[in-house]
Design an enzyme around this catalytic site. Structure first.
Site, PDB file in Angstrom:
ATOM      1  N   PHE B 211      38.061  46.695  39.800  1.00 46.64           N
ATOM      2  CA  PHE B 211      38.658  47.963  39.385  1.00 46.64           C
ATOM      3  C   PHE B 211      37.657  48.778  38.584  1.00 46.64           C
ATOM      4  O   PHE B 211      36.932  48.230  37.739  1.00 46.64           O
ATOM      5  CB  PHE B 211      39.849  47.721  38.455  1.00 46.64           C
ATOM      6  CG  PHE B 211      40.965  46.909  39.020  1.00 46.64           C
ATOM      7  CD1 PHE B 211      40.959  45.519  38.922  1.00 46.64           C
ATOM      8  CD2 PHE B 211      42.064  47.527  39.610  1.00 46.64           C
ATOM      9  CE1 PHE B 211      42.003  44.767  39.422  1.00 46.64           C
ATOM     10  CE2 PHE B 211      43.121  46.784  40.111  1.00 46.64           C
ATOM     11  CZ  PHE B 211      43.090  45.398  40.017  1.00 46.64           C
ATOM     12  N   ASP B 212      37.686  50.071  38.776  1.00 44.56           N
ATOM     13  CA  ASP B 212      37.042  50.979  37.837  1.00 44.56           C
ATOM     14  C   ASP B 212      37.991  51.059  36.637  1.00 44.56           C
ATOM     15  O   ASP B 212      39.167  50.699  36.737  1.00 44.56           O
ATOM     16  CB  ASP B 212      36.868  52.361  38.509  1.00 44.56           C
ATOM     17  CG  ASP B 212      36.387  53.422  37.542  1.00 44.56           C
ATOM     18  OD1 ASP B 212      36.822  54.571  37.673  1.00 44.56           O
ATOM     19  OD2 ASP B 212      35.595  53.096  36.631  1.00 44.56           O
ATOM     20  N   GLY B 213      37.489  51.527  35.508  1.00 42.71           N
ATOM     21  CA  GLY B 213      38.322  51.591  34.313  1.00 42.71           C
ATOM     22  C   GLY B 213      39.077  52.891  34.182  1.00 42.71           C
ATOM     23  O   GLY B 213      40.293  52.963  34.406  1.00 42.71           O
TER      24      GLY B 213
END
Lengths: 261, 371
Positions: B211-213
């Protein structure tokens, strides 16, 4: 005792080719409730009737000589409504409903009058009525309060591929046959329209079985000449939430499963 | 088929002897399974939607339908359907979501072994706009690839959103950005999946999700600061608010669902080689802005297995090392960069990044107000 009155406002259909659909008057008009001027208020089956009419309208647009049309009959055993038969007829005319004729019958002769009128599908909100007529071999479907919230611009029919919508009735070979032949005619009607923008939509749903039971049902439909628009395989997931999105006007079970139980 | 005394037979990965089995099911049940010659492994029943983690995938991401898509776009619906029906017995080849779905099934198999009575499993639903006429080809393809998909919705052109809700979908993957956007607006975790130019090999036994944040797990609040005021202001702001958890983003709940399953493996002593592994791959830097991200996750009671703070470096190479089955990012720049290097990347069309031109997030020259 059965008496039939023709609706002079509406052109009579070709009885050899039309699909006769009988609707209980109690479903079309609110029983007892008087709208002003001696006209009944709309009942739960109103959008359904409008959708049936829409299909006829579009069929005739495609081919003005089309004879494969819905032939709508209003039927009542309700003695009260029979006494107000004129109100029934005038309400129908008031709303411009495409009802070809009215059938007034007693309870005992009810199923017989359906068979006599060559009814291919009977629709009612009364569970007992539907159960009785079904046992006498008339294809019947139950309407409920959800029917009222269905669209009026498109007739949405749900075919159940692995049944048990009505666990108390056992499908007889006769009822299977009735379901299949009605659906085949529906399938033929559907073919008159293109893939999109059809006033008639046929949906297949299998509730219990997995993908192969749905696949089998799709093949059964194909063998009957029915091309479903939508298909849902629930594999045990609850039906309620899916049905409330689907919003079919009525469901037909029995006769479409592809697999032996 | 006969059972010889003393021989052991393997059914669904479990060793089965004539006198009993290693699972908690009654041994006569196992014997019956073994004696059915045509079904050597019994098909498990799909879990109830309210118990399962439901992943809805569209046909075009599960399988490759490029040729058919072209026919649809150039020749229209009728020809498209005709083609599909004519080729009904030809299975489609796998699409970008295929290895992800296979990994979900691998996790399920391991969960079923450890918790045979539990319905806390992944449930994959095929959610497609396709006409039911394409149904048989899709079913044939599922059979061909031996996927465990028993539920599907072929909506014949109608919106899938209502059905996503009916199935309590925890994640929706589609090739159509419009449907994905609609789903996000209804609060359903969703992402547009793209096909990478080449697909790097991924694990068949361990599910890896990256996941990107910002604007994926977290809200886009900090990205807004960066876009409006630039990098320095962003660092300042994040440091000052280090202990204030960020608001949640559209994929937070999906991470939570993964965490719930991970805990079930931990409870059986499988922490080090857990069949589910999660990654945070963010442009934040470890030294400064990264702290707030980690503290936010902690405040939510969520764990992430590996946090990779890239401080602005491109994500592609890092992802190539990790080899996740799926990667979520809100910026097309990163999605494309990942796909170029063989990662199955999905775009989450959420937040402020959708309204500015696509650029590297740390490009100092573009520290202007959002358009």
């Amino acid at each position: 005792m059965v008496s039939t009155v023709q609706n002079t406002d509406v052109k009579q259909k070709d009885s050899d080719h039309a699909v006769v659909v009988a609707v209980a008057s109690r479903a079309v008009f609110e029983p007892g409730a008087g709208g002003g001027d001696g006209v009944y208020a709309e009942g739960v089956a109103f959008p359904l009737l409008q959708a049936l009419q829409k299909v006829n309208e579009r069929l005739l647009e495609e081919n003005s000589a089309e004879s494969l049309l819905f032939d709508i009959v209003l039927i009542t055993t309700d003695s009260q409504q029979q006494q107000q038969s004129s109100q029934l007829i005038s309400s129908t005319k008031h709303y411009g409903l495409e009802v070809s004729r009215f059938c007034f019958s007693t309870e005992e002769d009810f199923s017989e009058s359906l068979l006599k009128n060559n009814v291919q599908l009977f629709l009612s909100t009364d569970r007992n009525e539907v159960s009785q007529t079904s046992q006498k071999g008339v294809l019947s479907a139950l309407l409920d309060e959800y029917t009222a919230s269905c669209p009026s611009e498109q007739l949405r029919v749900l075919l159940c591929g692995d049944a048990v919508i009505r666990p108390d009735t056992n499908p007889t070979p006769a009822s299977r046959q009735a379901a299949q032949s009605f659906s085949a005619r529906l399938g033929k009607m559907r073919q008159r329209f293109g893939m999109s923008d059809s006033p008639l939509s046929i949906t297949l749903m299998t509730s219990c079985g997995g993908r192969d039971s749905c696949g089998g049902a799709l093949q059964t439909l194909r063998s009957l000449g029915i091309s479903a628009d939508e298909a849902y395989c629930l594999a045990g997931a609850p039906q309620g939430p899916i049905l409330s999105v689907l919003r079919p006007h009525f469901l037909l079970s029995d006769g479409f499963s592809g697999l032996e139980d | 088929m006969s059972l010889n005394t003393g021989q052991s037979l393997t059914v669904s990965g479990q060793d089965l002897t004539k006198n009993g089995s290693s699972s908690s099911r009654a041994s006569w049940e196992d014997a019956r399974t073994v004696l059915k010659p045509s079904t050597p492994t019994r098909k498990p029943k799909p879990p109830k939607p309210e118990n399962a983690i439901t992943i809805a995938v569209s046909a075009r991401v599960l399988f490759t339908m490029e040729k058919e898509q072209q026919i649809y776009e150039q020749q229209g619906m009728e020809d498209y359907i005709k083609y599909q029906v004519e080729h009904e017995t030809e299975p489609f080849s796998p699409g970008p979501a295929f290895s992800f779905v296979k990994a979900l099934e691998a996790v399920n198999a391991q969960l079923r072994e450890l918790y045979p009575e539990s319905e806390e499993l992944f449930d994959v639903v095929l959610m497609t706009n396709n006409h039911a006429n394409v149904g048989l080809r899709l079913i044939n393809t599922i059979n061909h690839h031996q996927l465990f998909i028993e539920r599907f919705c072929m909506t014949g052109g109608n919106s899938p959103i209502g059905y996503l809700k009916a199935y309590h979908a925890n994640l929706y993957l589609s090739a159509d950005p419009i449907k994905v956007r609609e789903a996000l607006e209804e609060g359903i975790a969703a992402a547009t999946m793209f096909t990478p130019e080449k697909m790097t090999e991924v694990s068949e036994t361990q599910l890896r999700v990256a996941f990107d944040g910002d604007a994926v797990l977290f809200s886009d609040e900090s990205e807004r600061i960066y876009k409006a005021h630039g990098l320095d202001k962003f660092f300042e702001h994040e440091k000052a608010h280090e202990n204030k958890p960020l608001d949640h983003g559209p994929l937070k709940c999906f991470l939570e669902a993964l965490g719930k399953l991970q805990k079930k493996f931990y409870a059986k002593g499988q922490r080090m080689d857990c069949p589910i592994r999660t990654y945070l791959v963010t442009a934040r830097s470890a030294a400064s802005s990264g702290t707030r991200a980690l503290k936010t996750l902690r405040s939510w009671g969520l764990e992430i297995d590996e946090a990779l703070f890239l401080a602005g470096a491109p994500k592609g190479p890092m992802l190539e090392k990790i080899r996740p089955h799926i990667f979520f990012d809100d910026q097309m720049f990163h999605v494309e960069g990942a796909a170029e290097m063989g990662t199955v990347a999905c775009h989450v069309p959420y937040g402020i990044a959708q309204r500015v031109t696509k650029r590297g997030i740390w490009d100092k020259e573009t520290s202007s107000a959002p358009k």
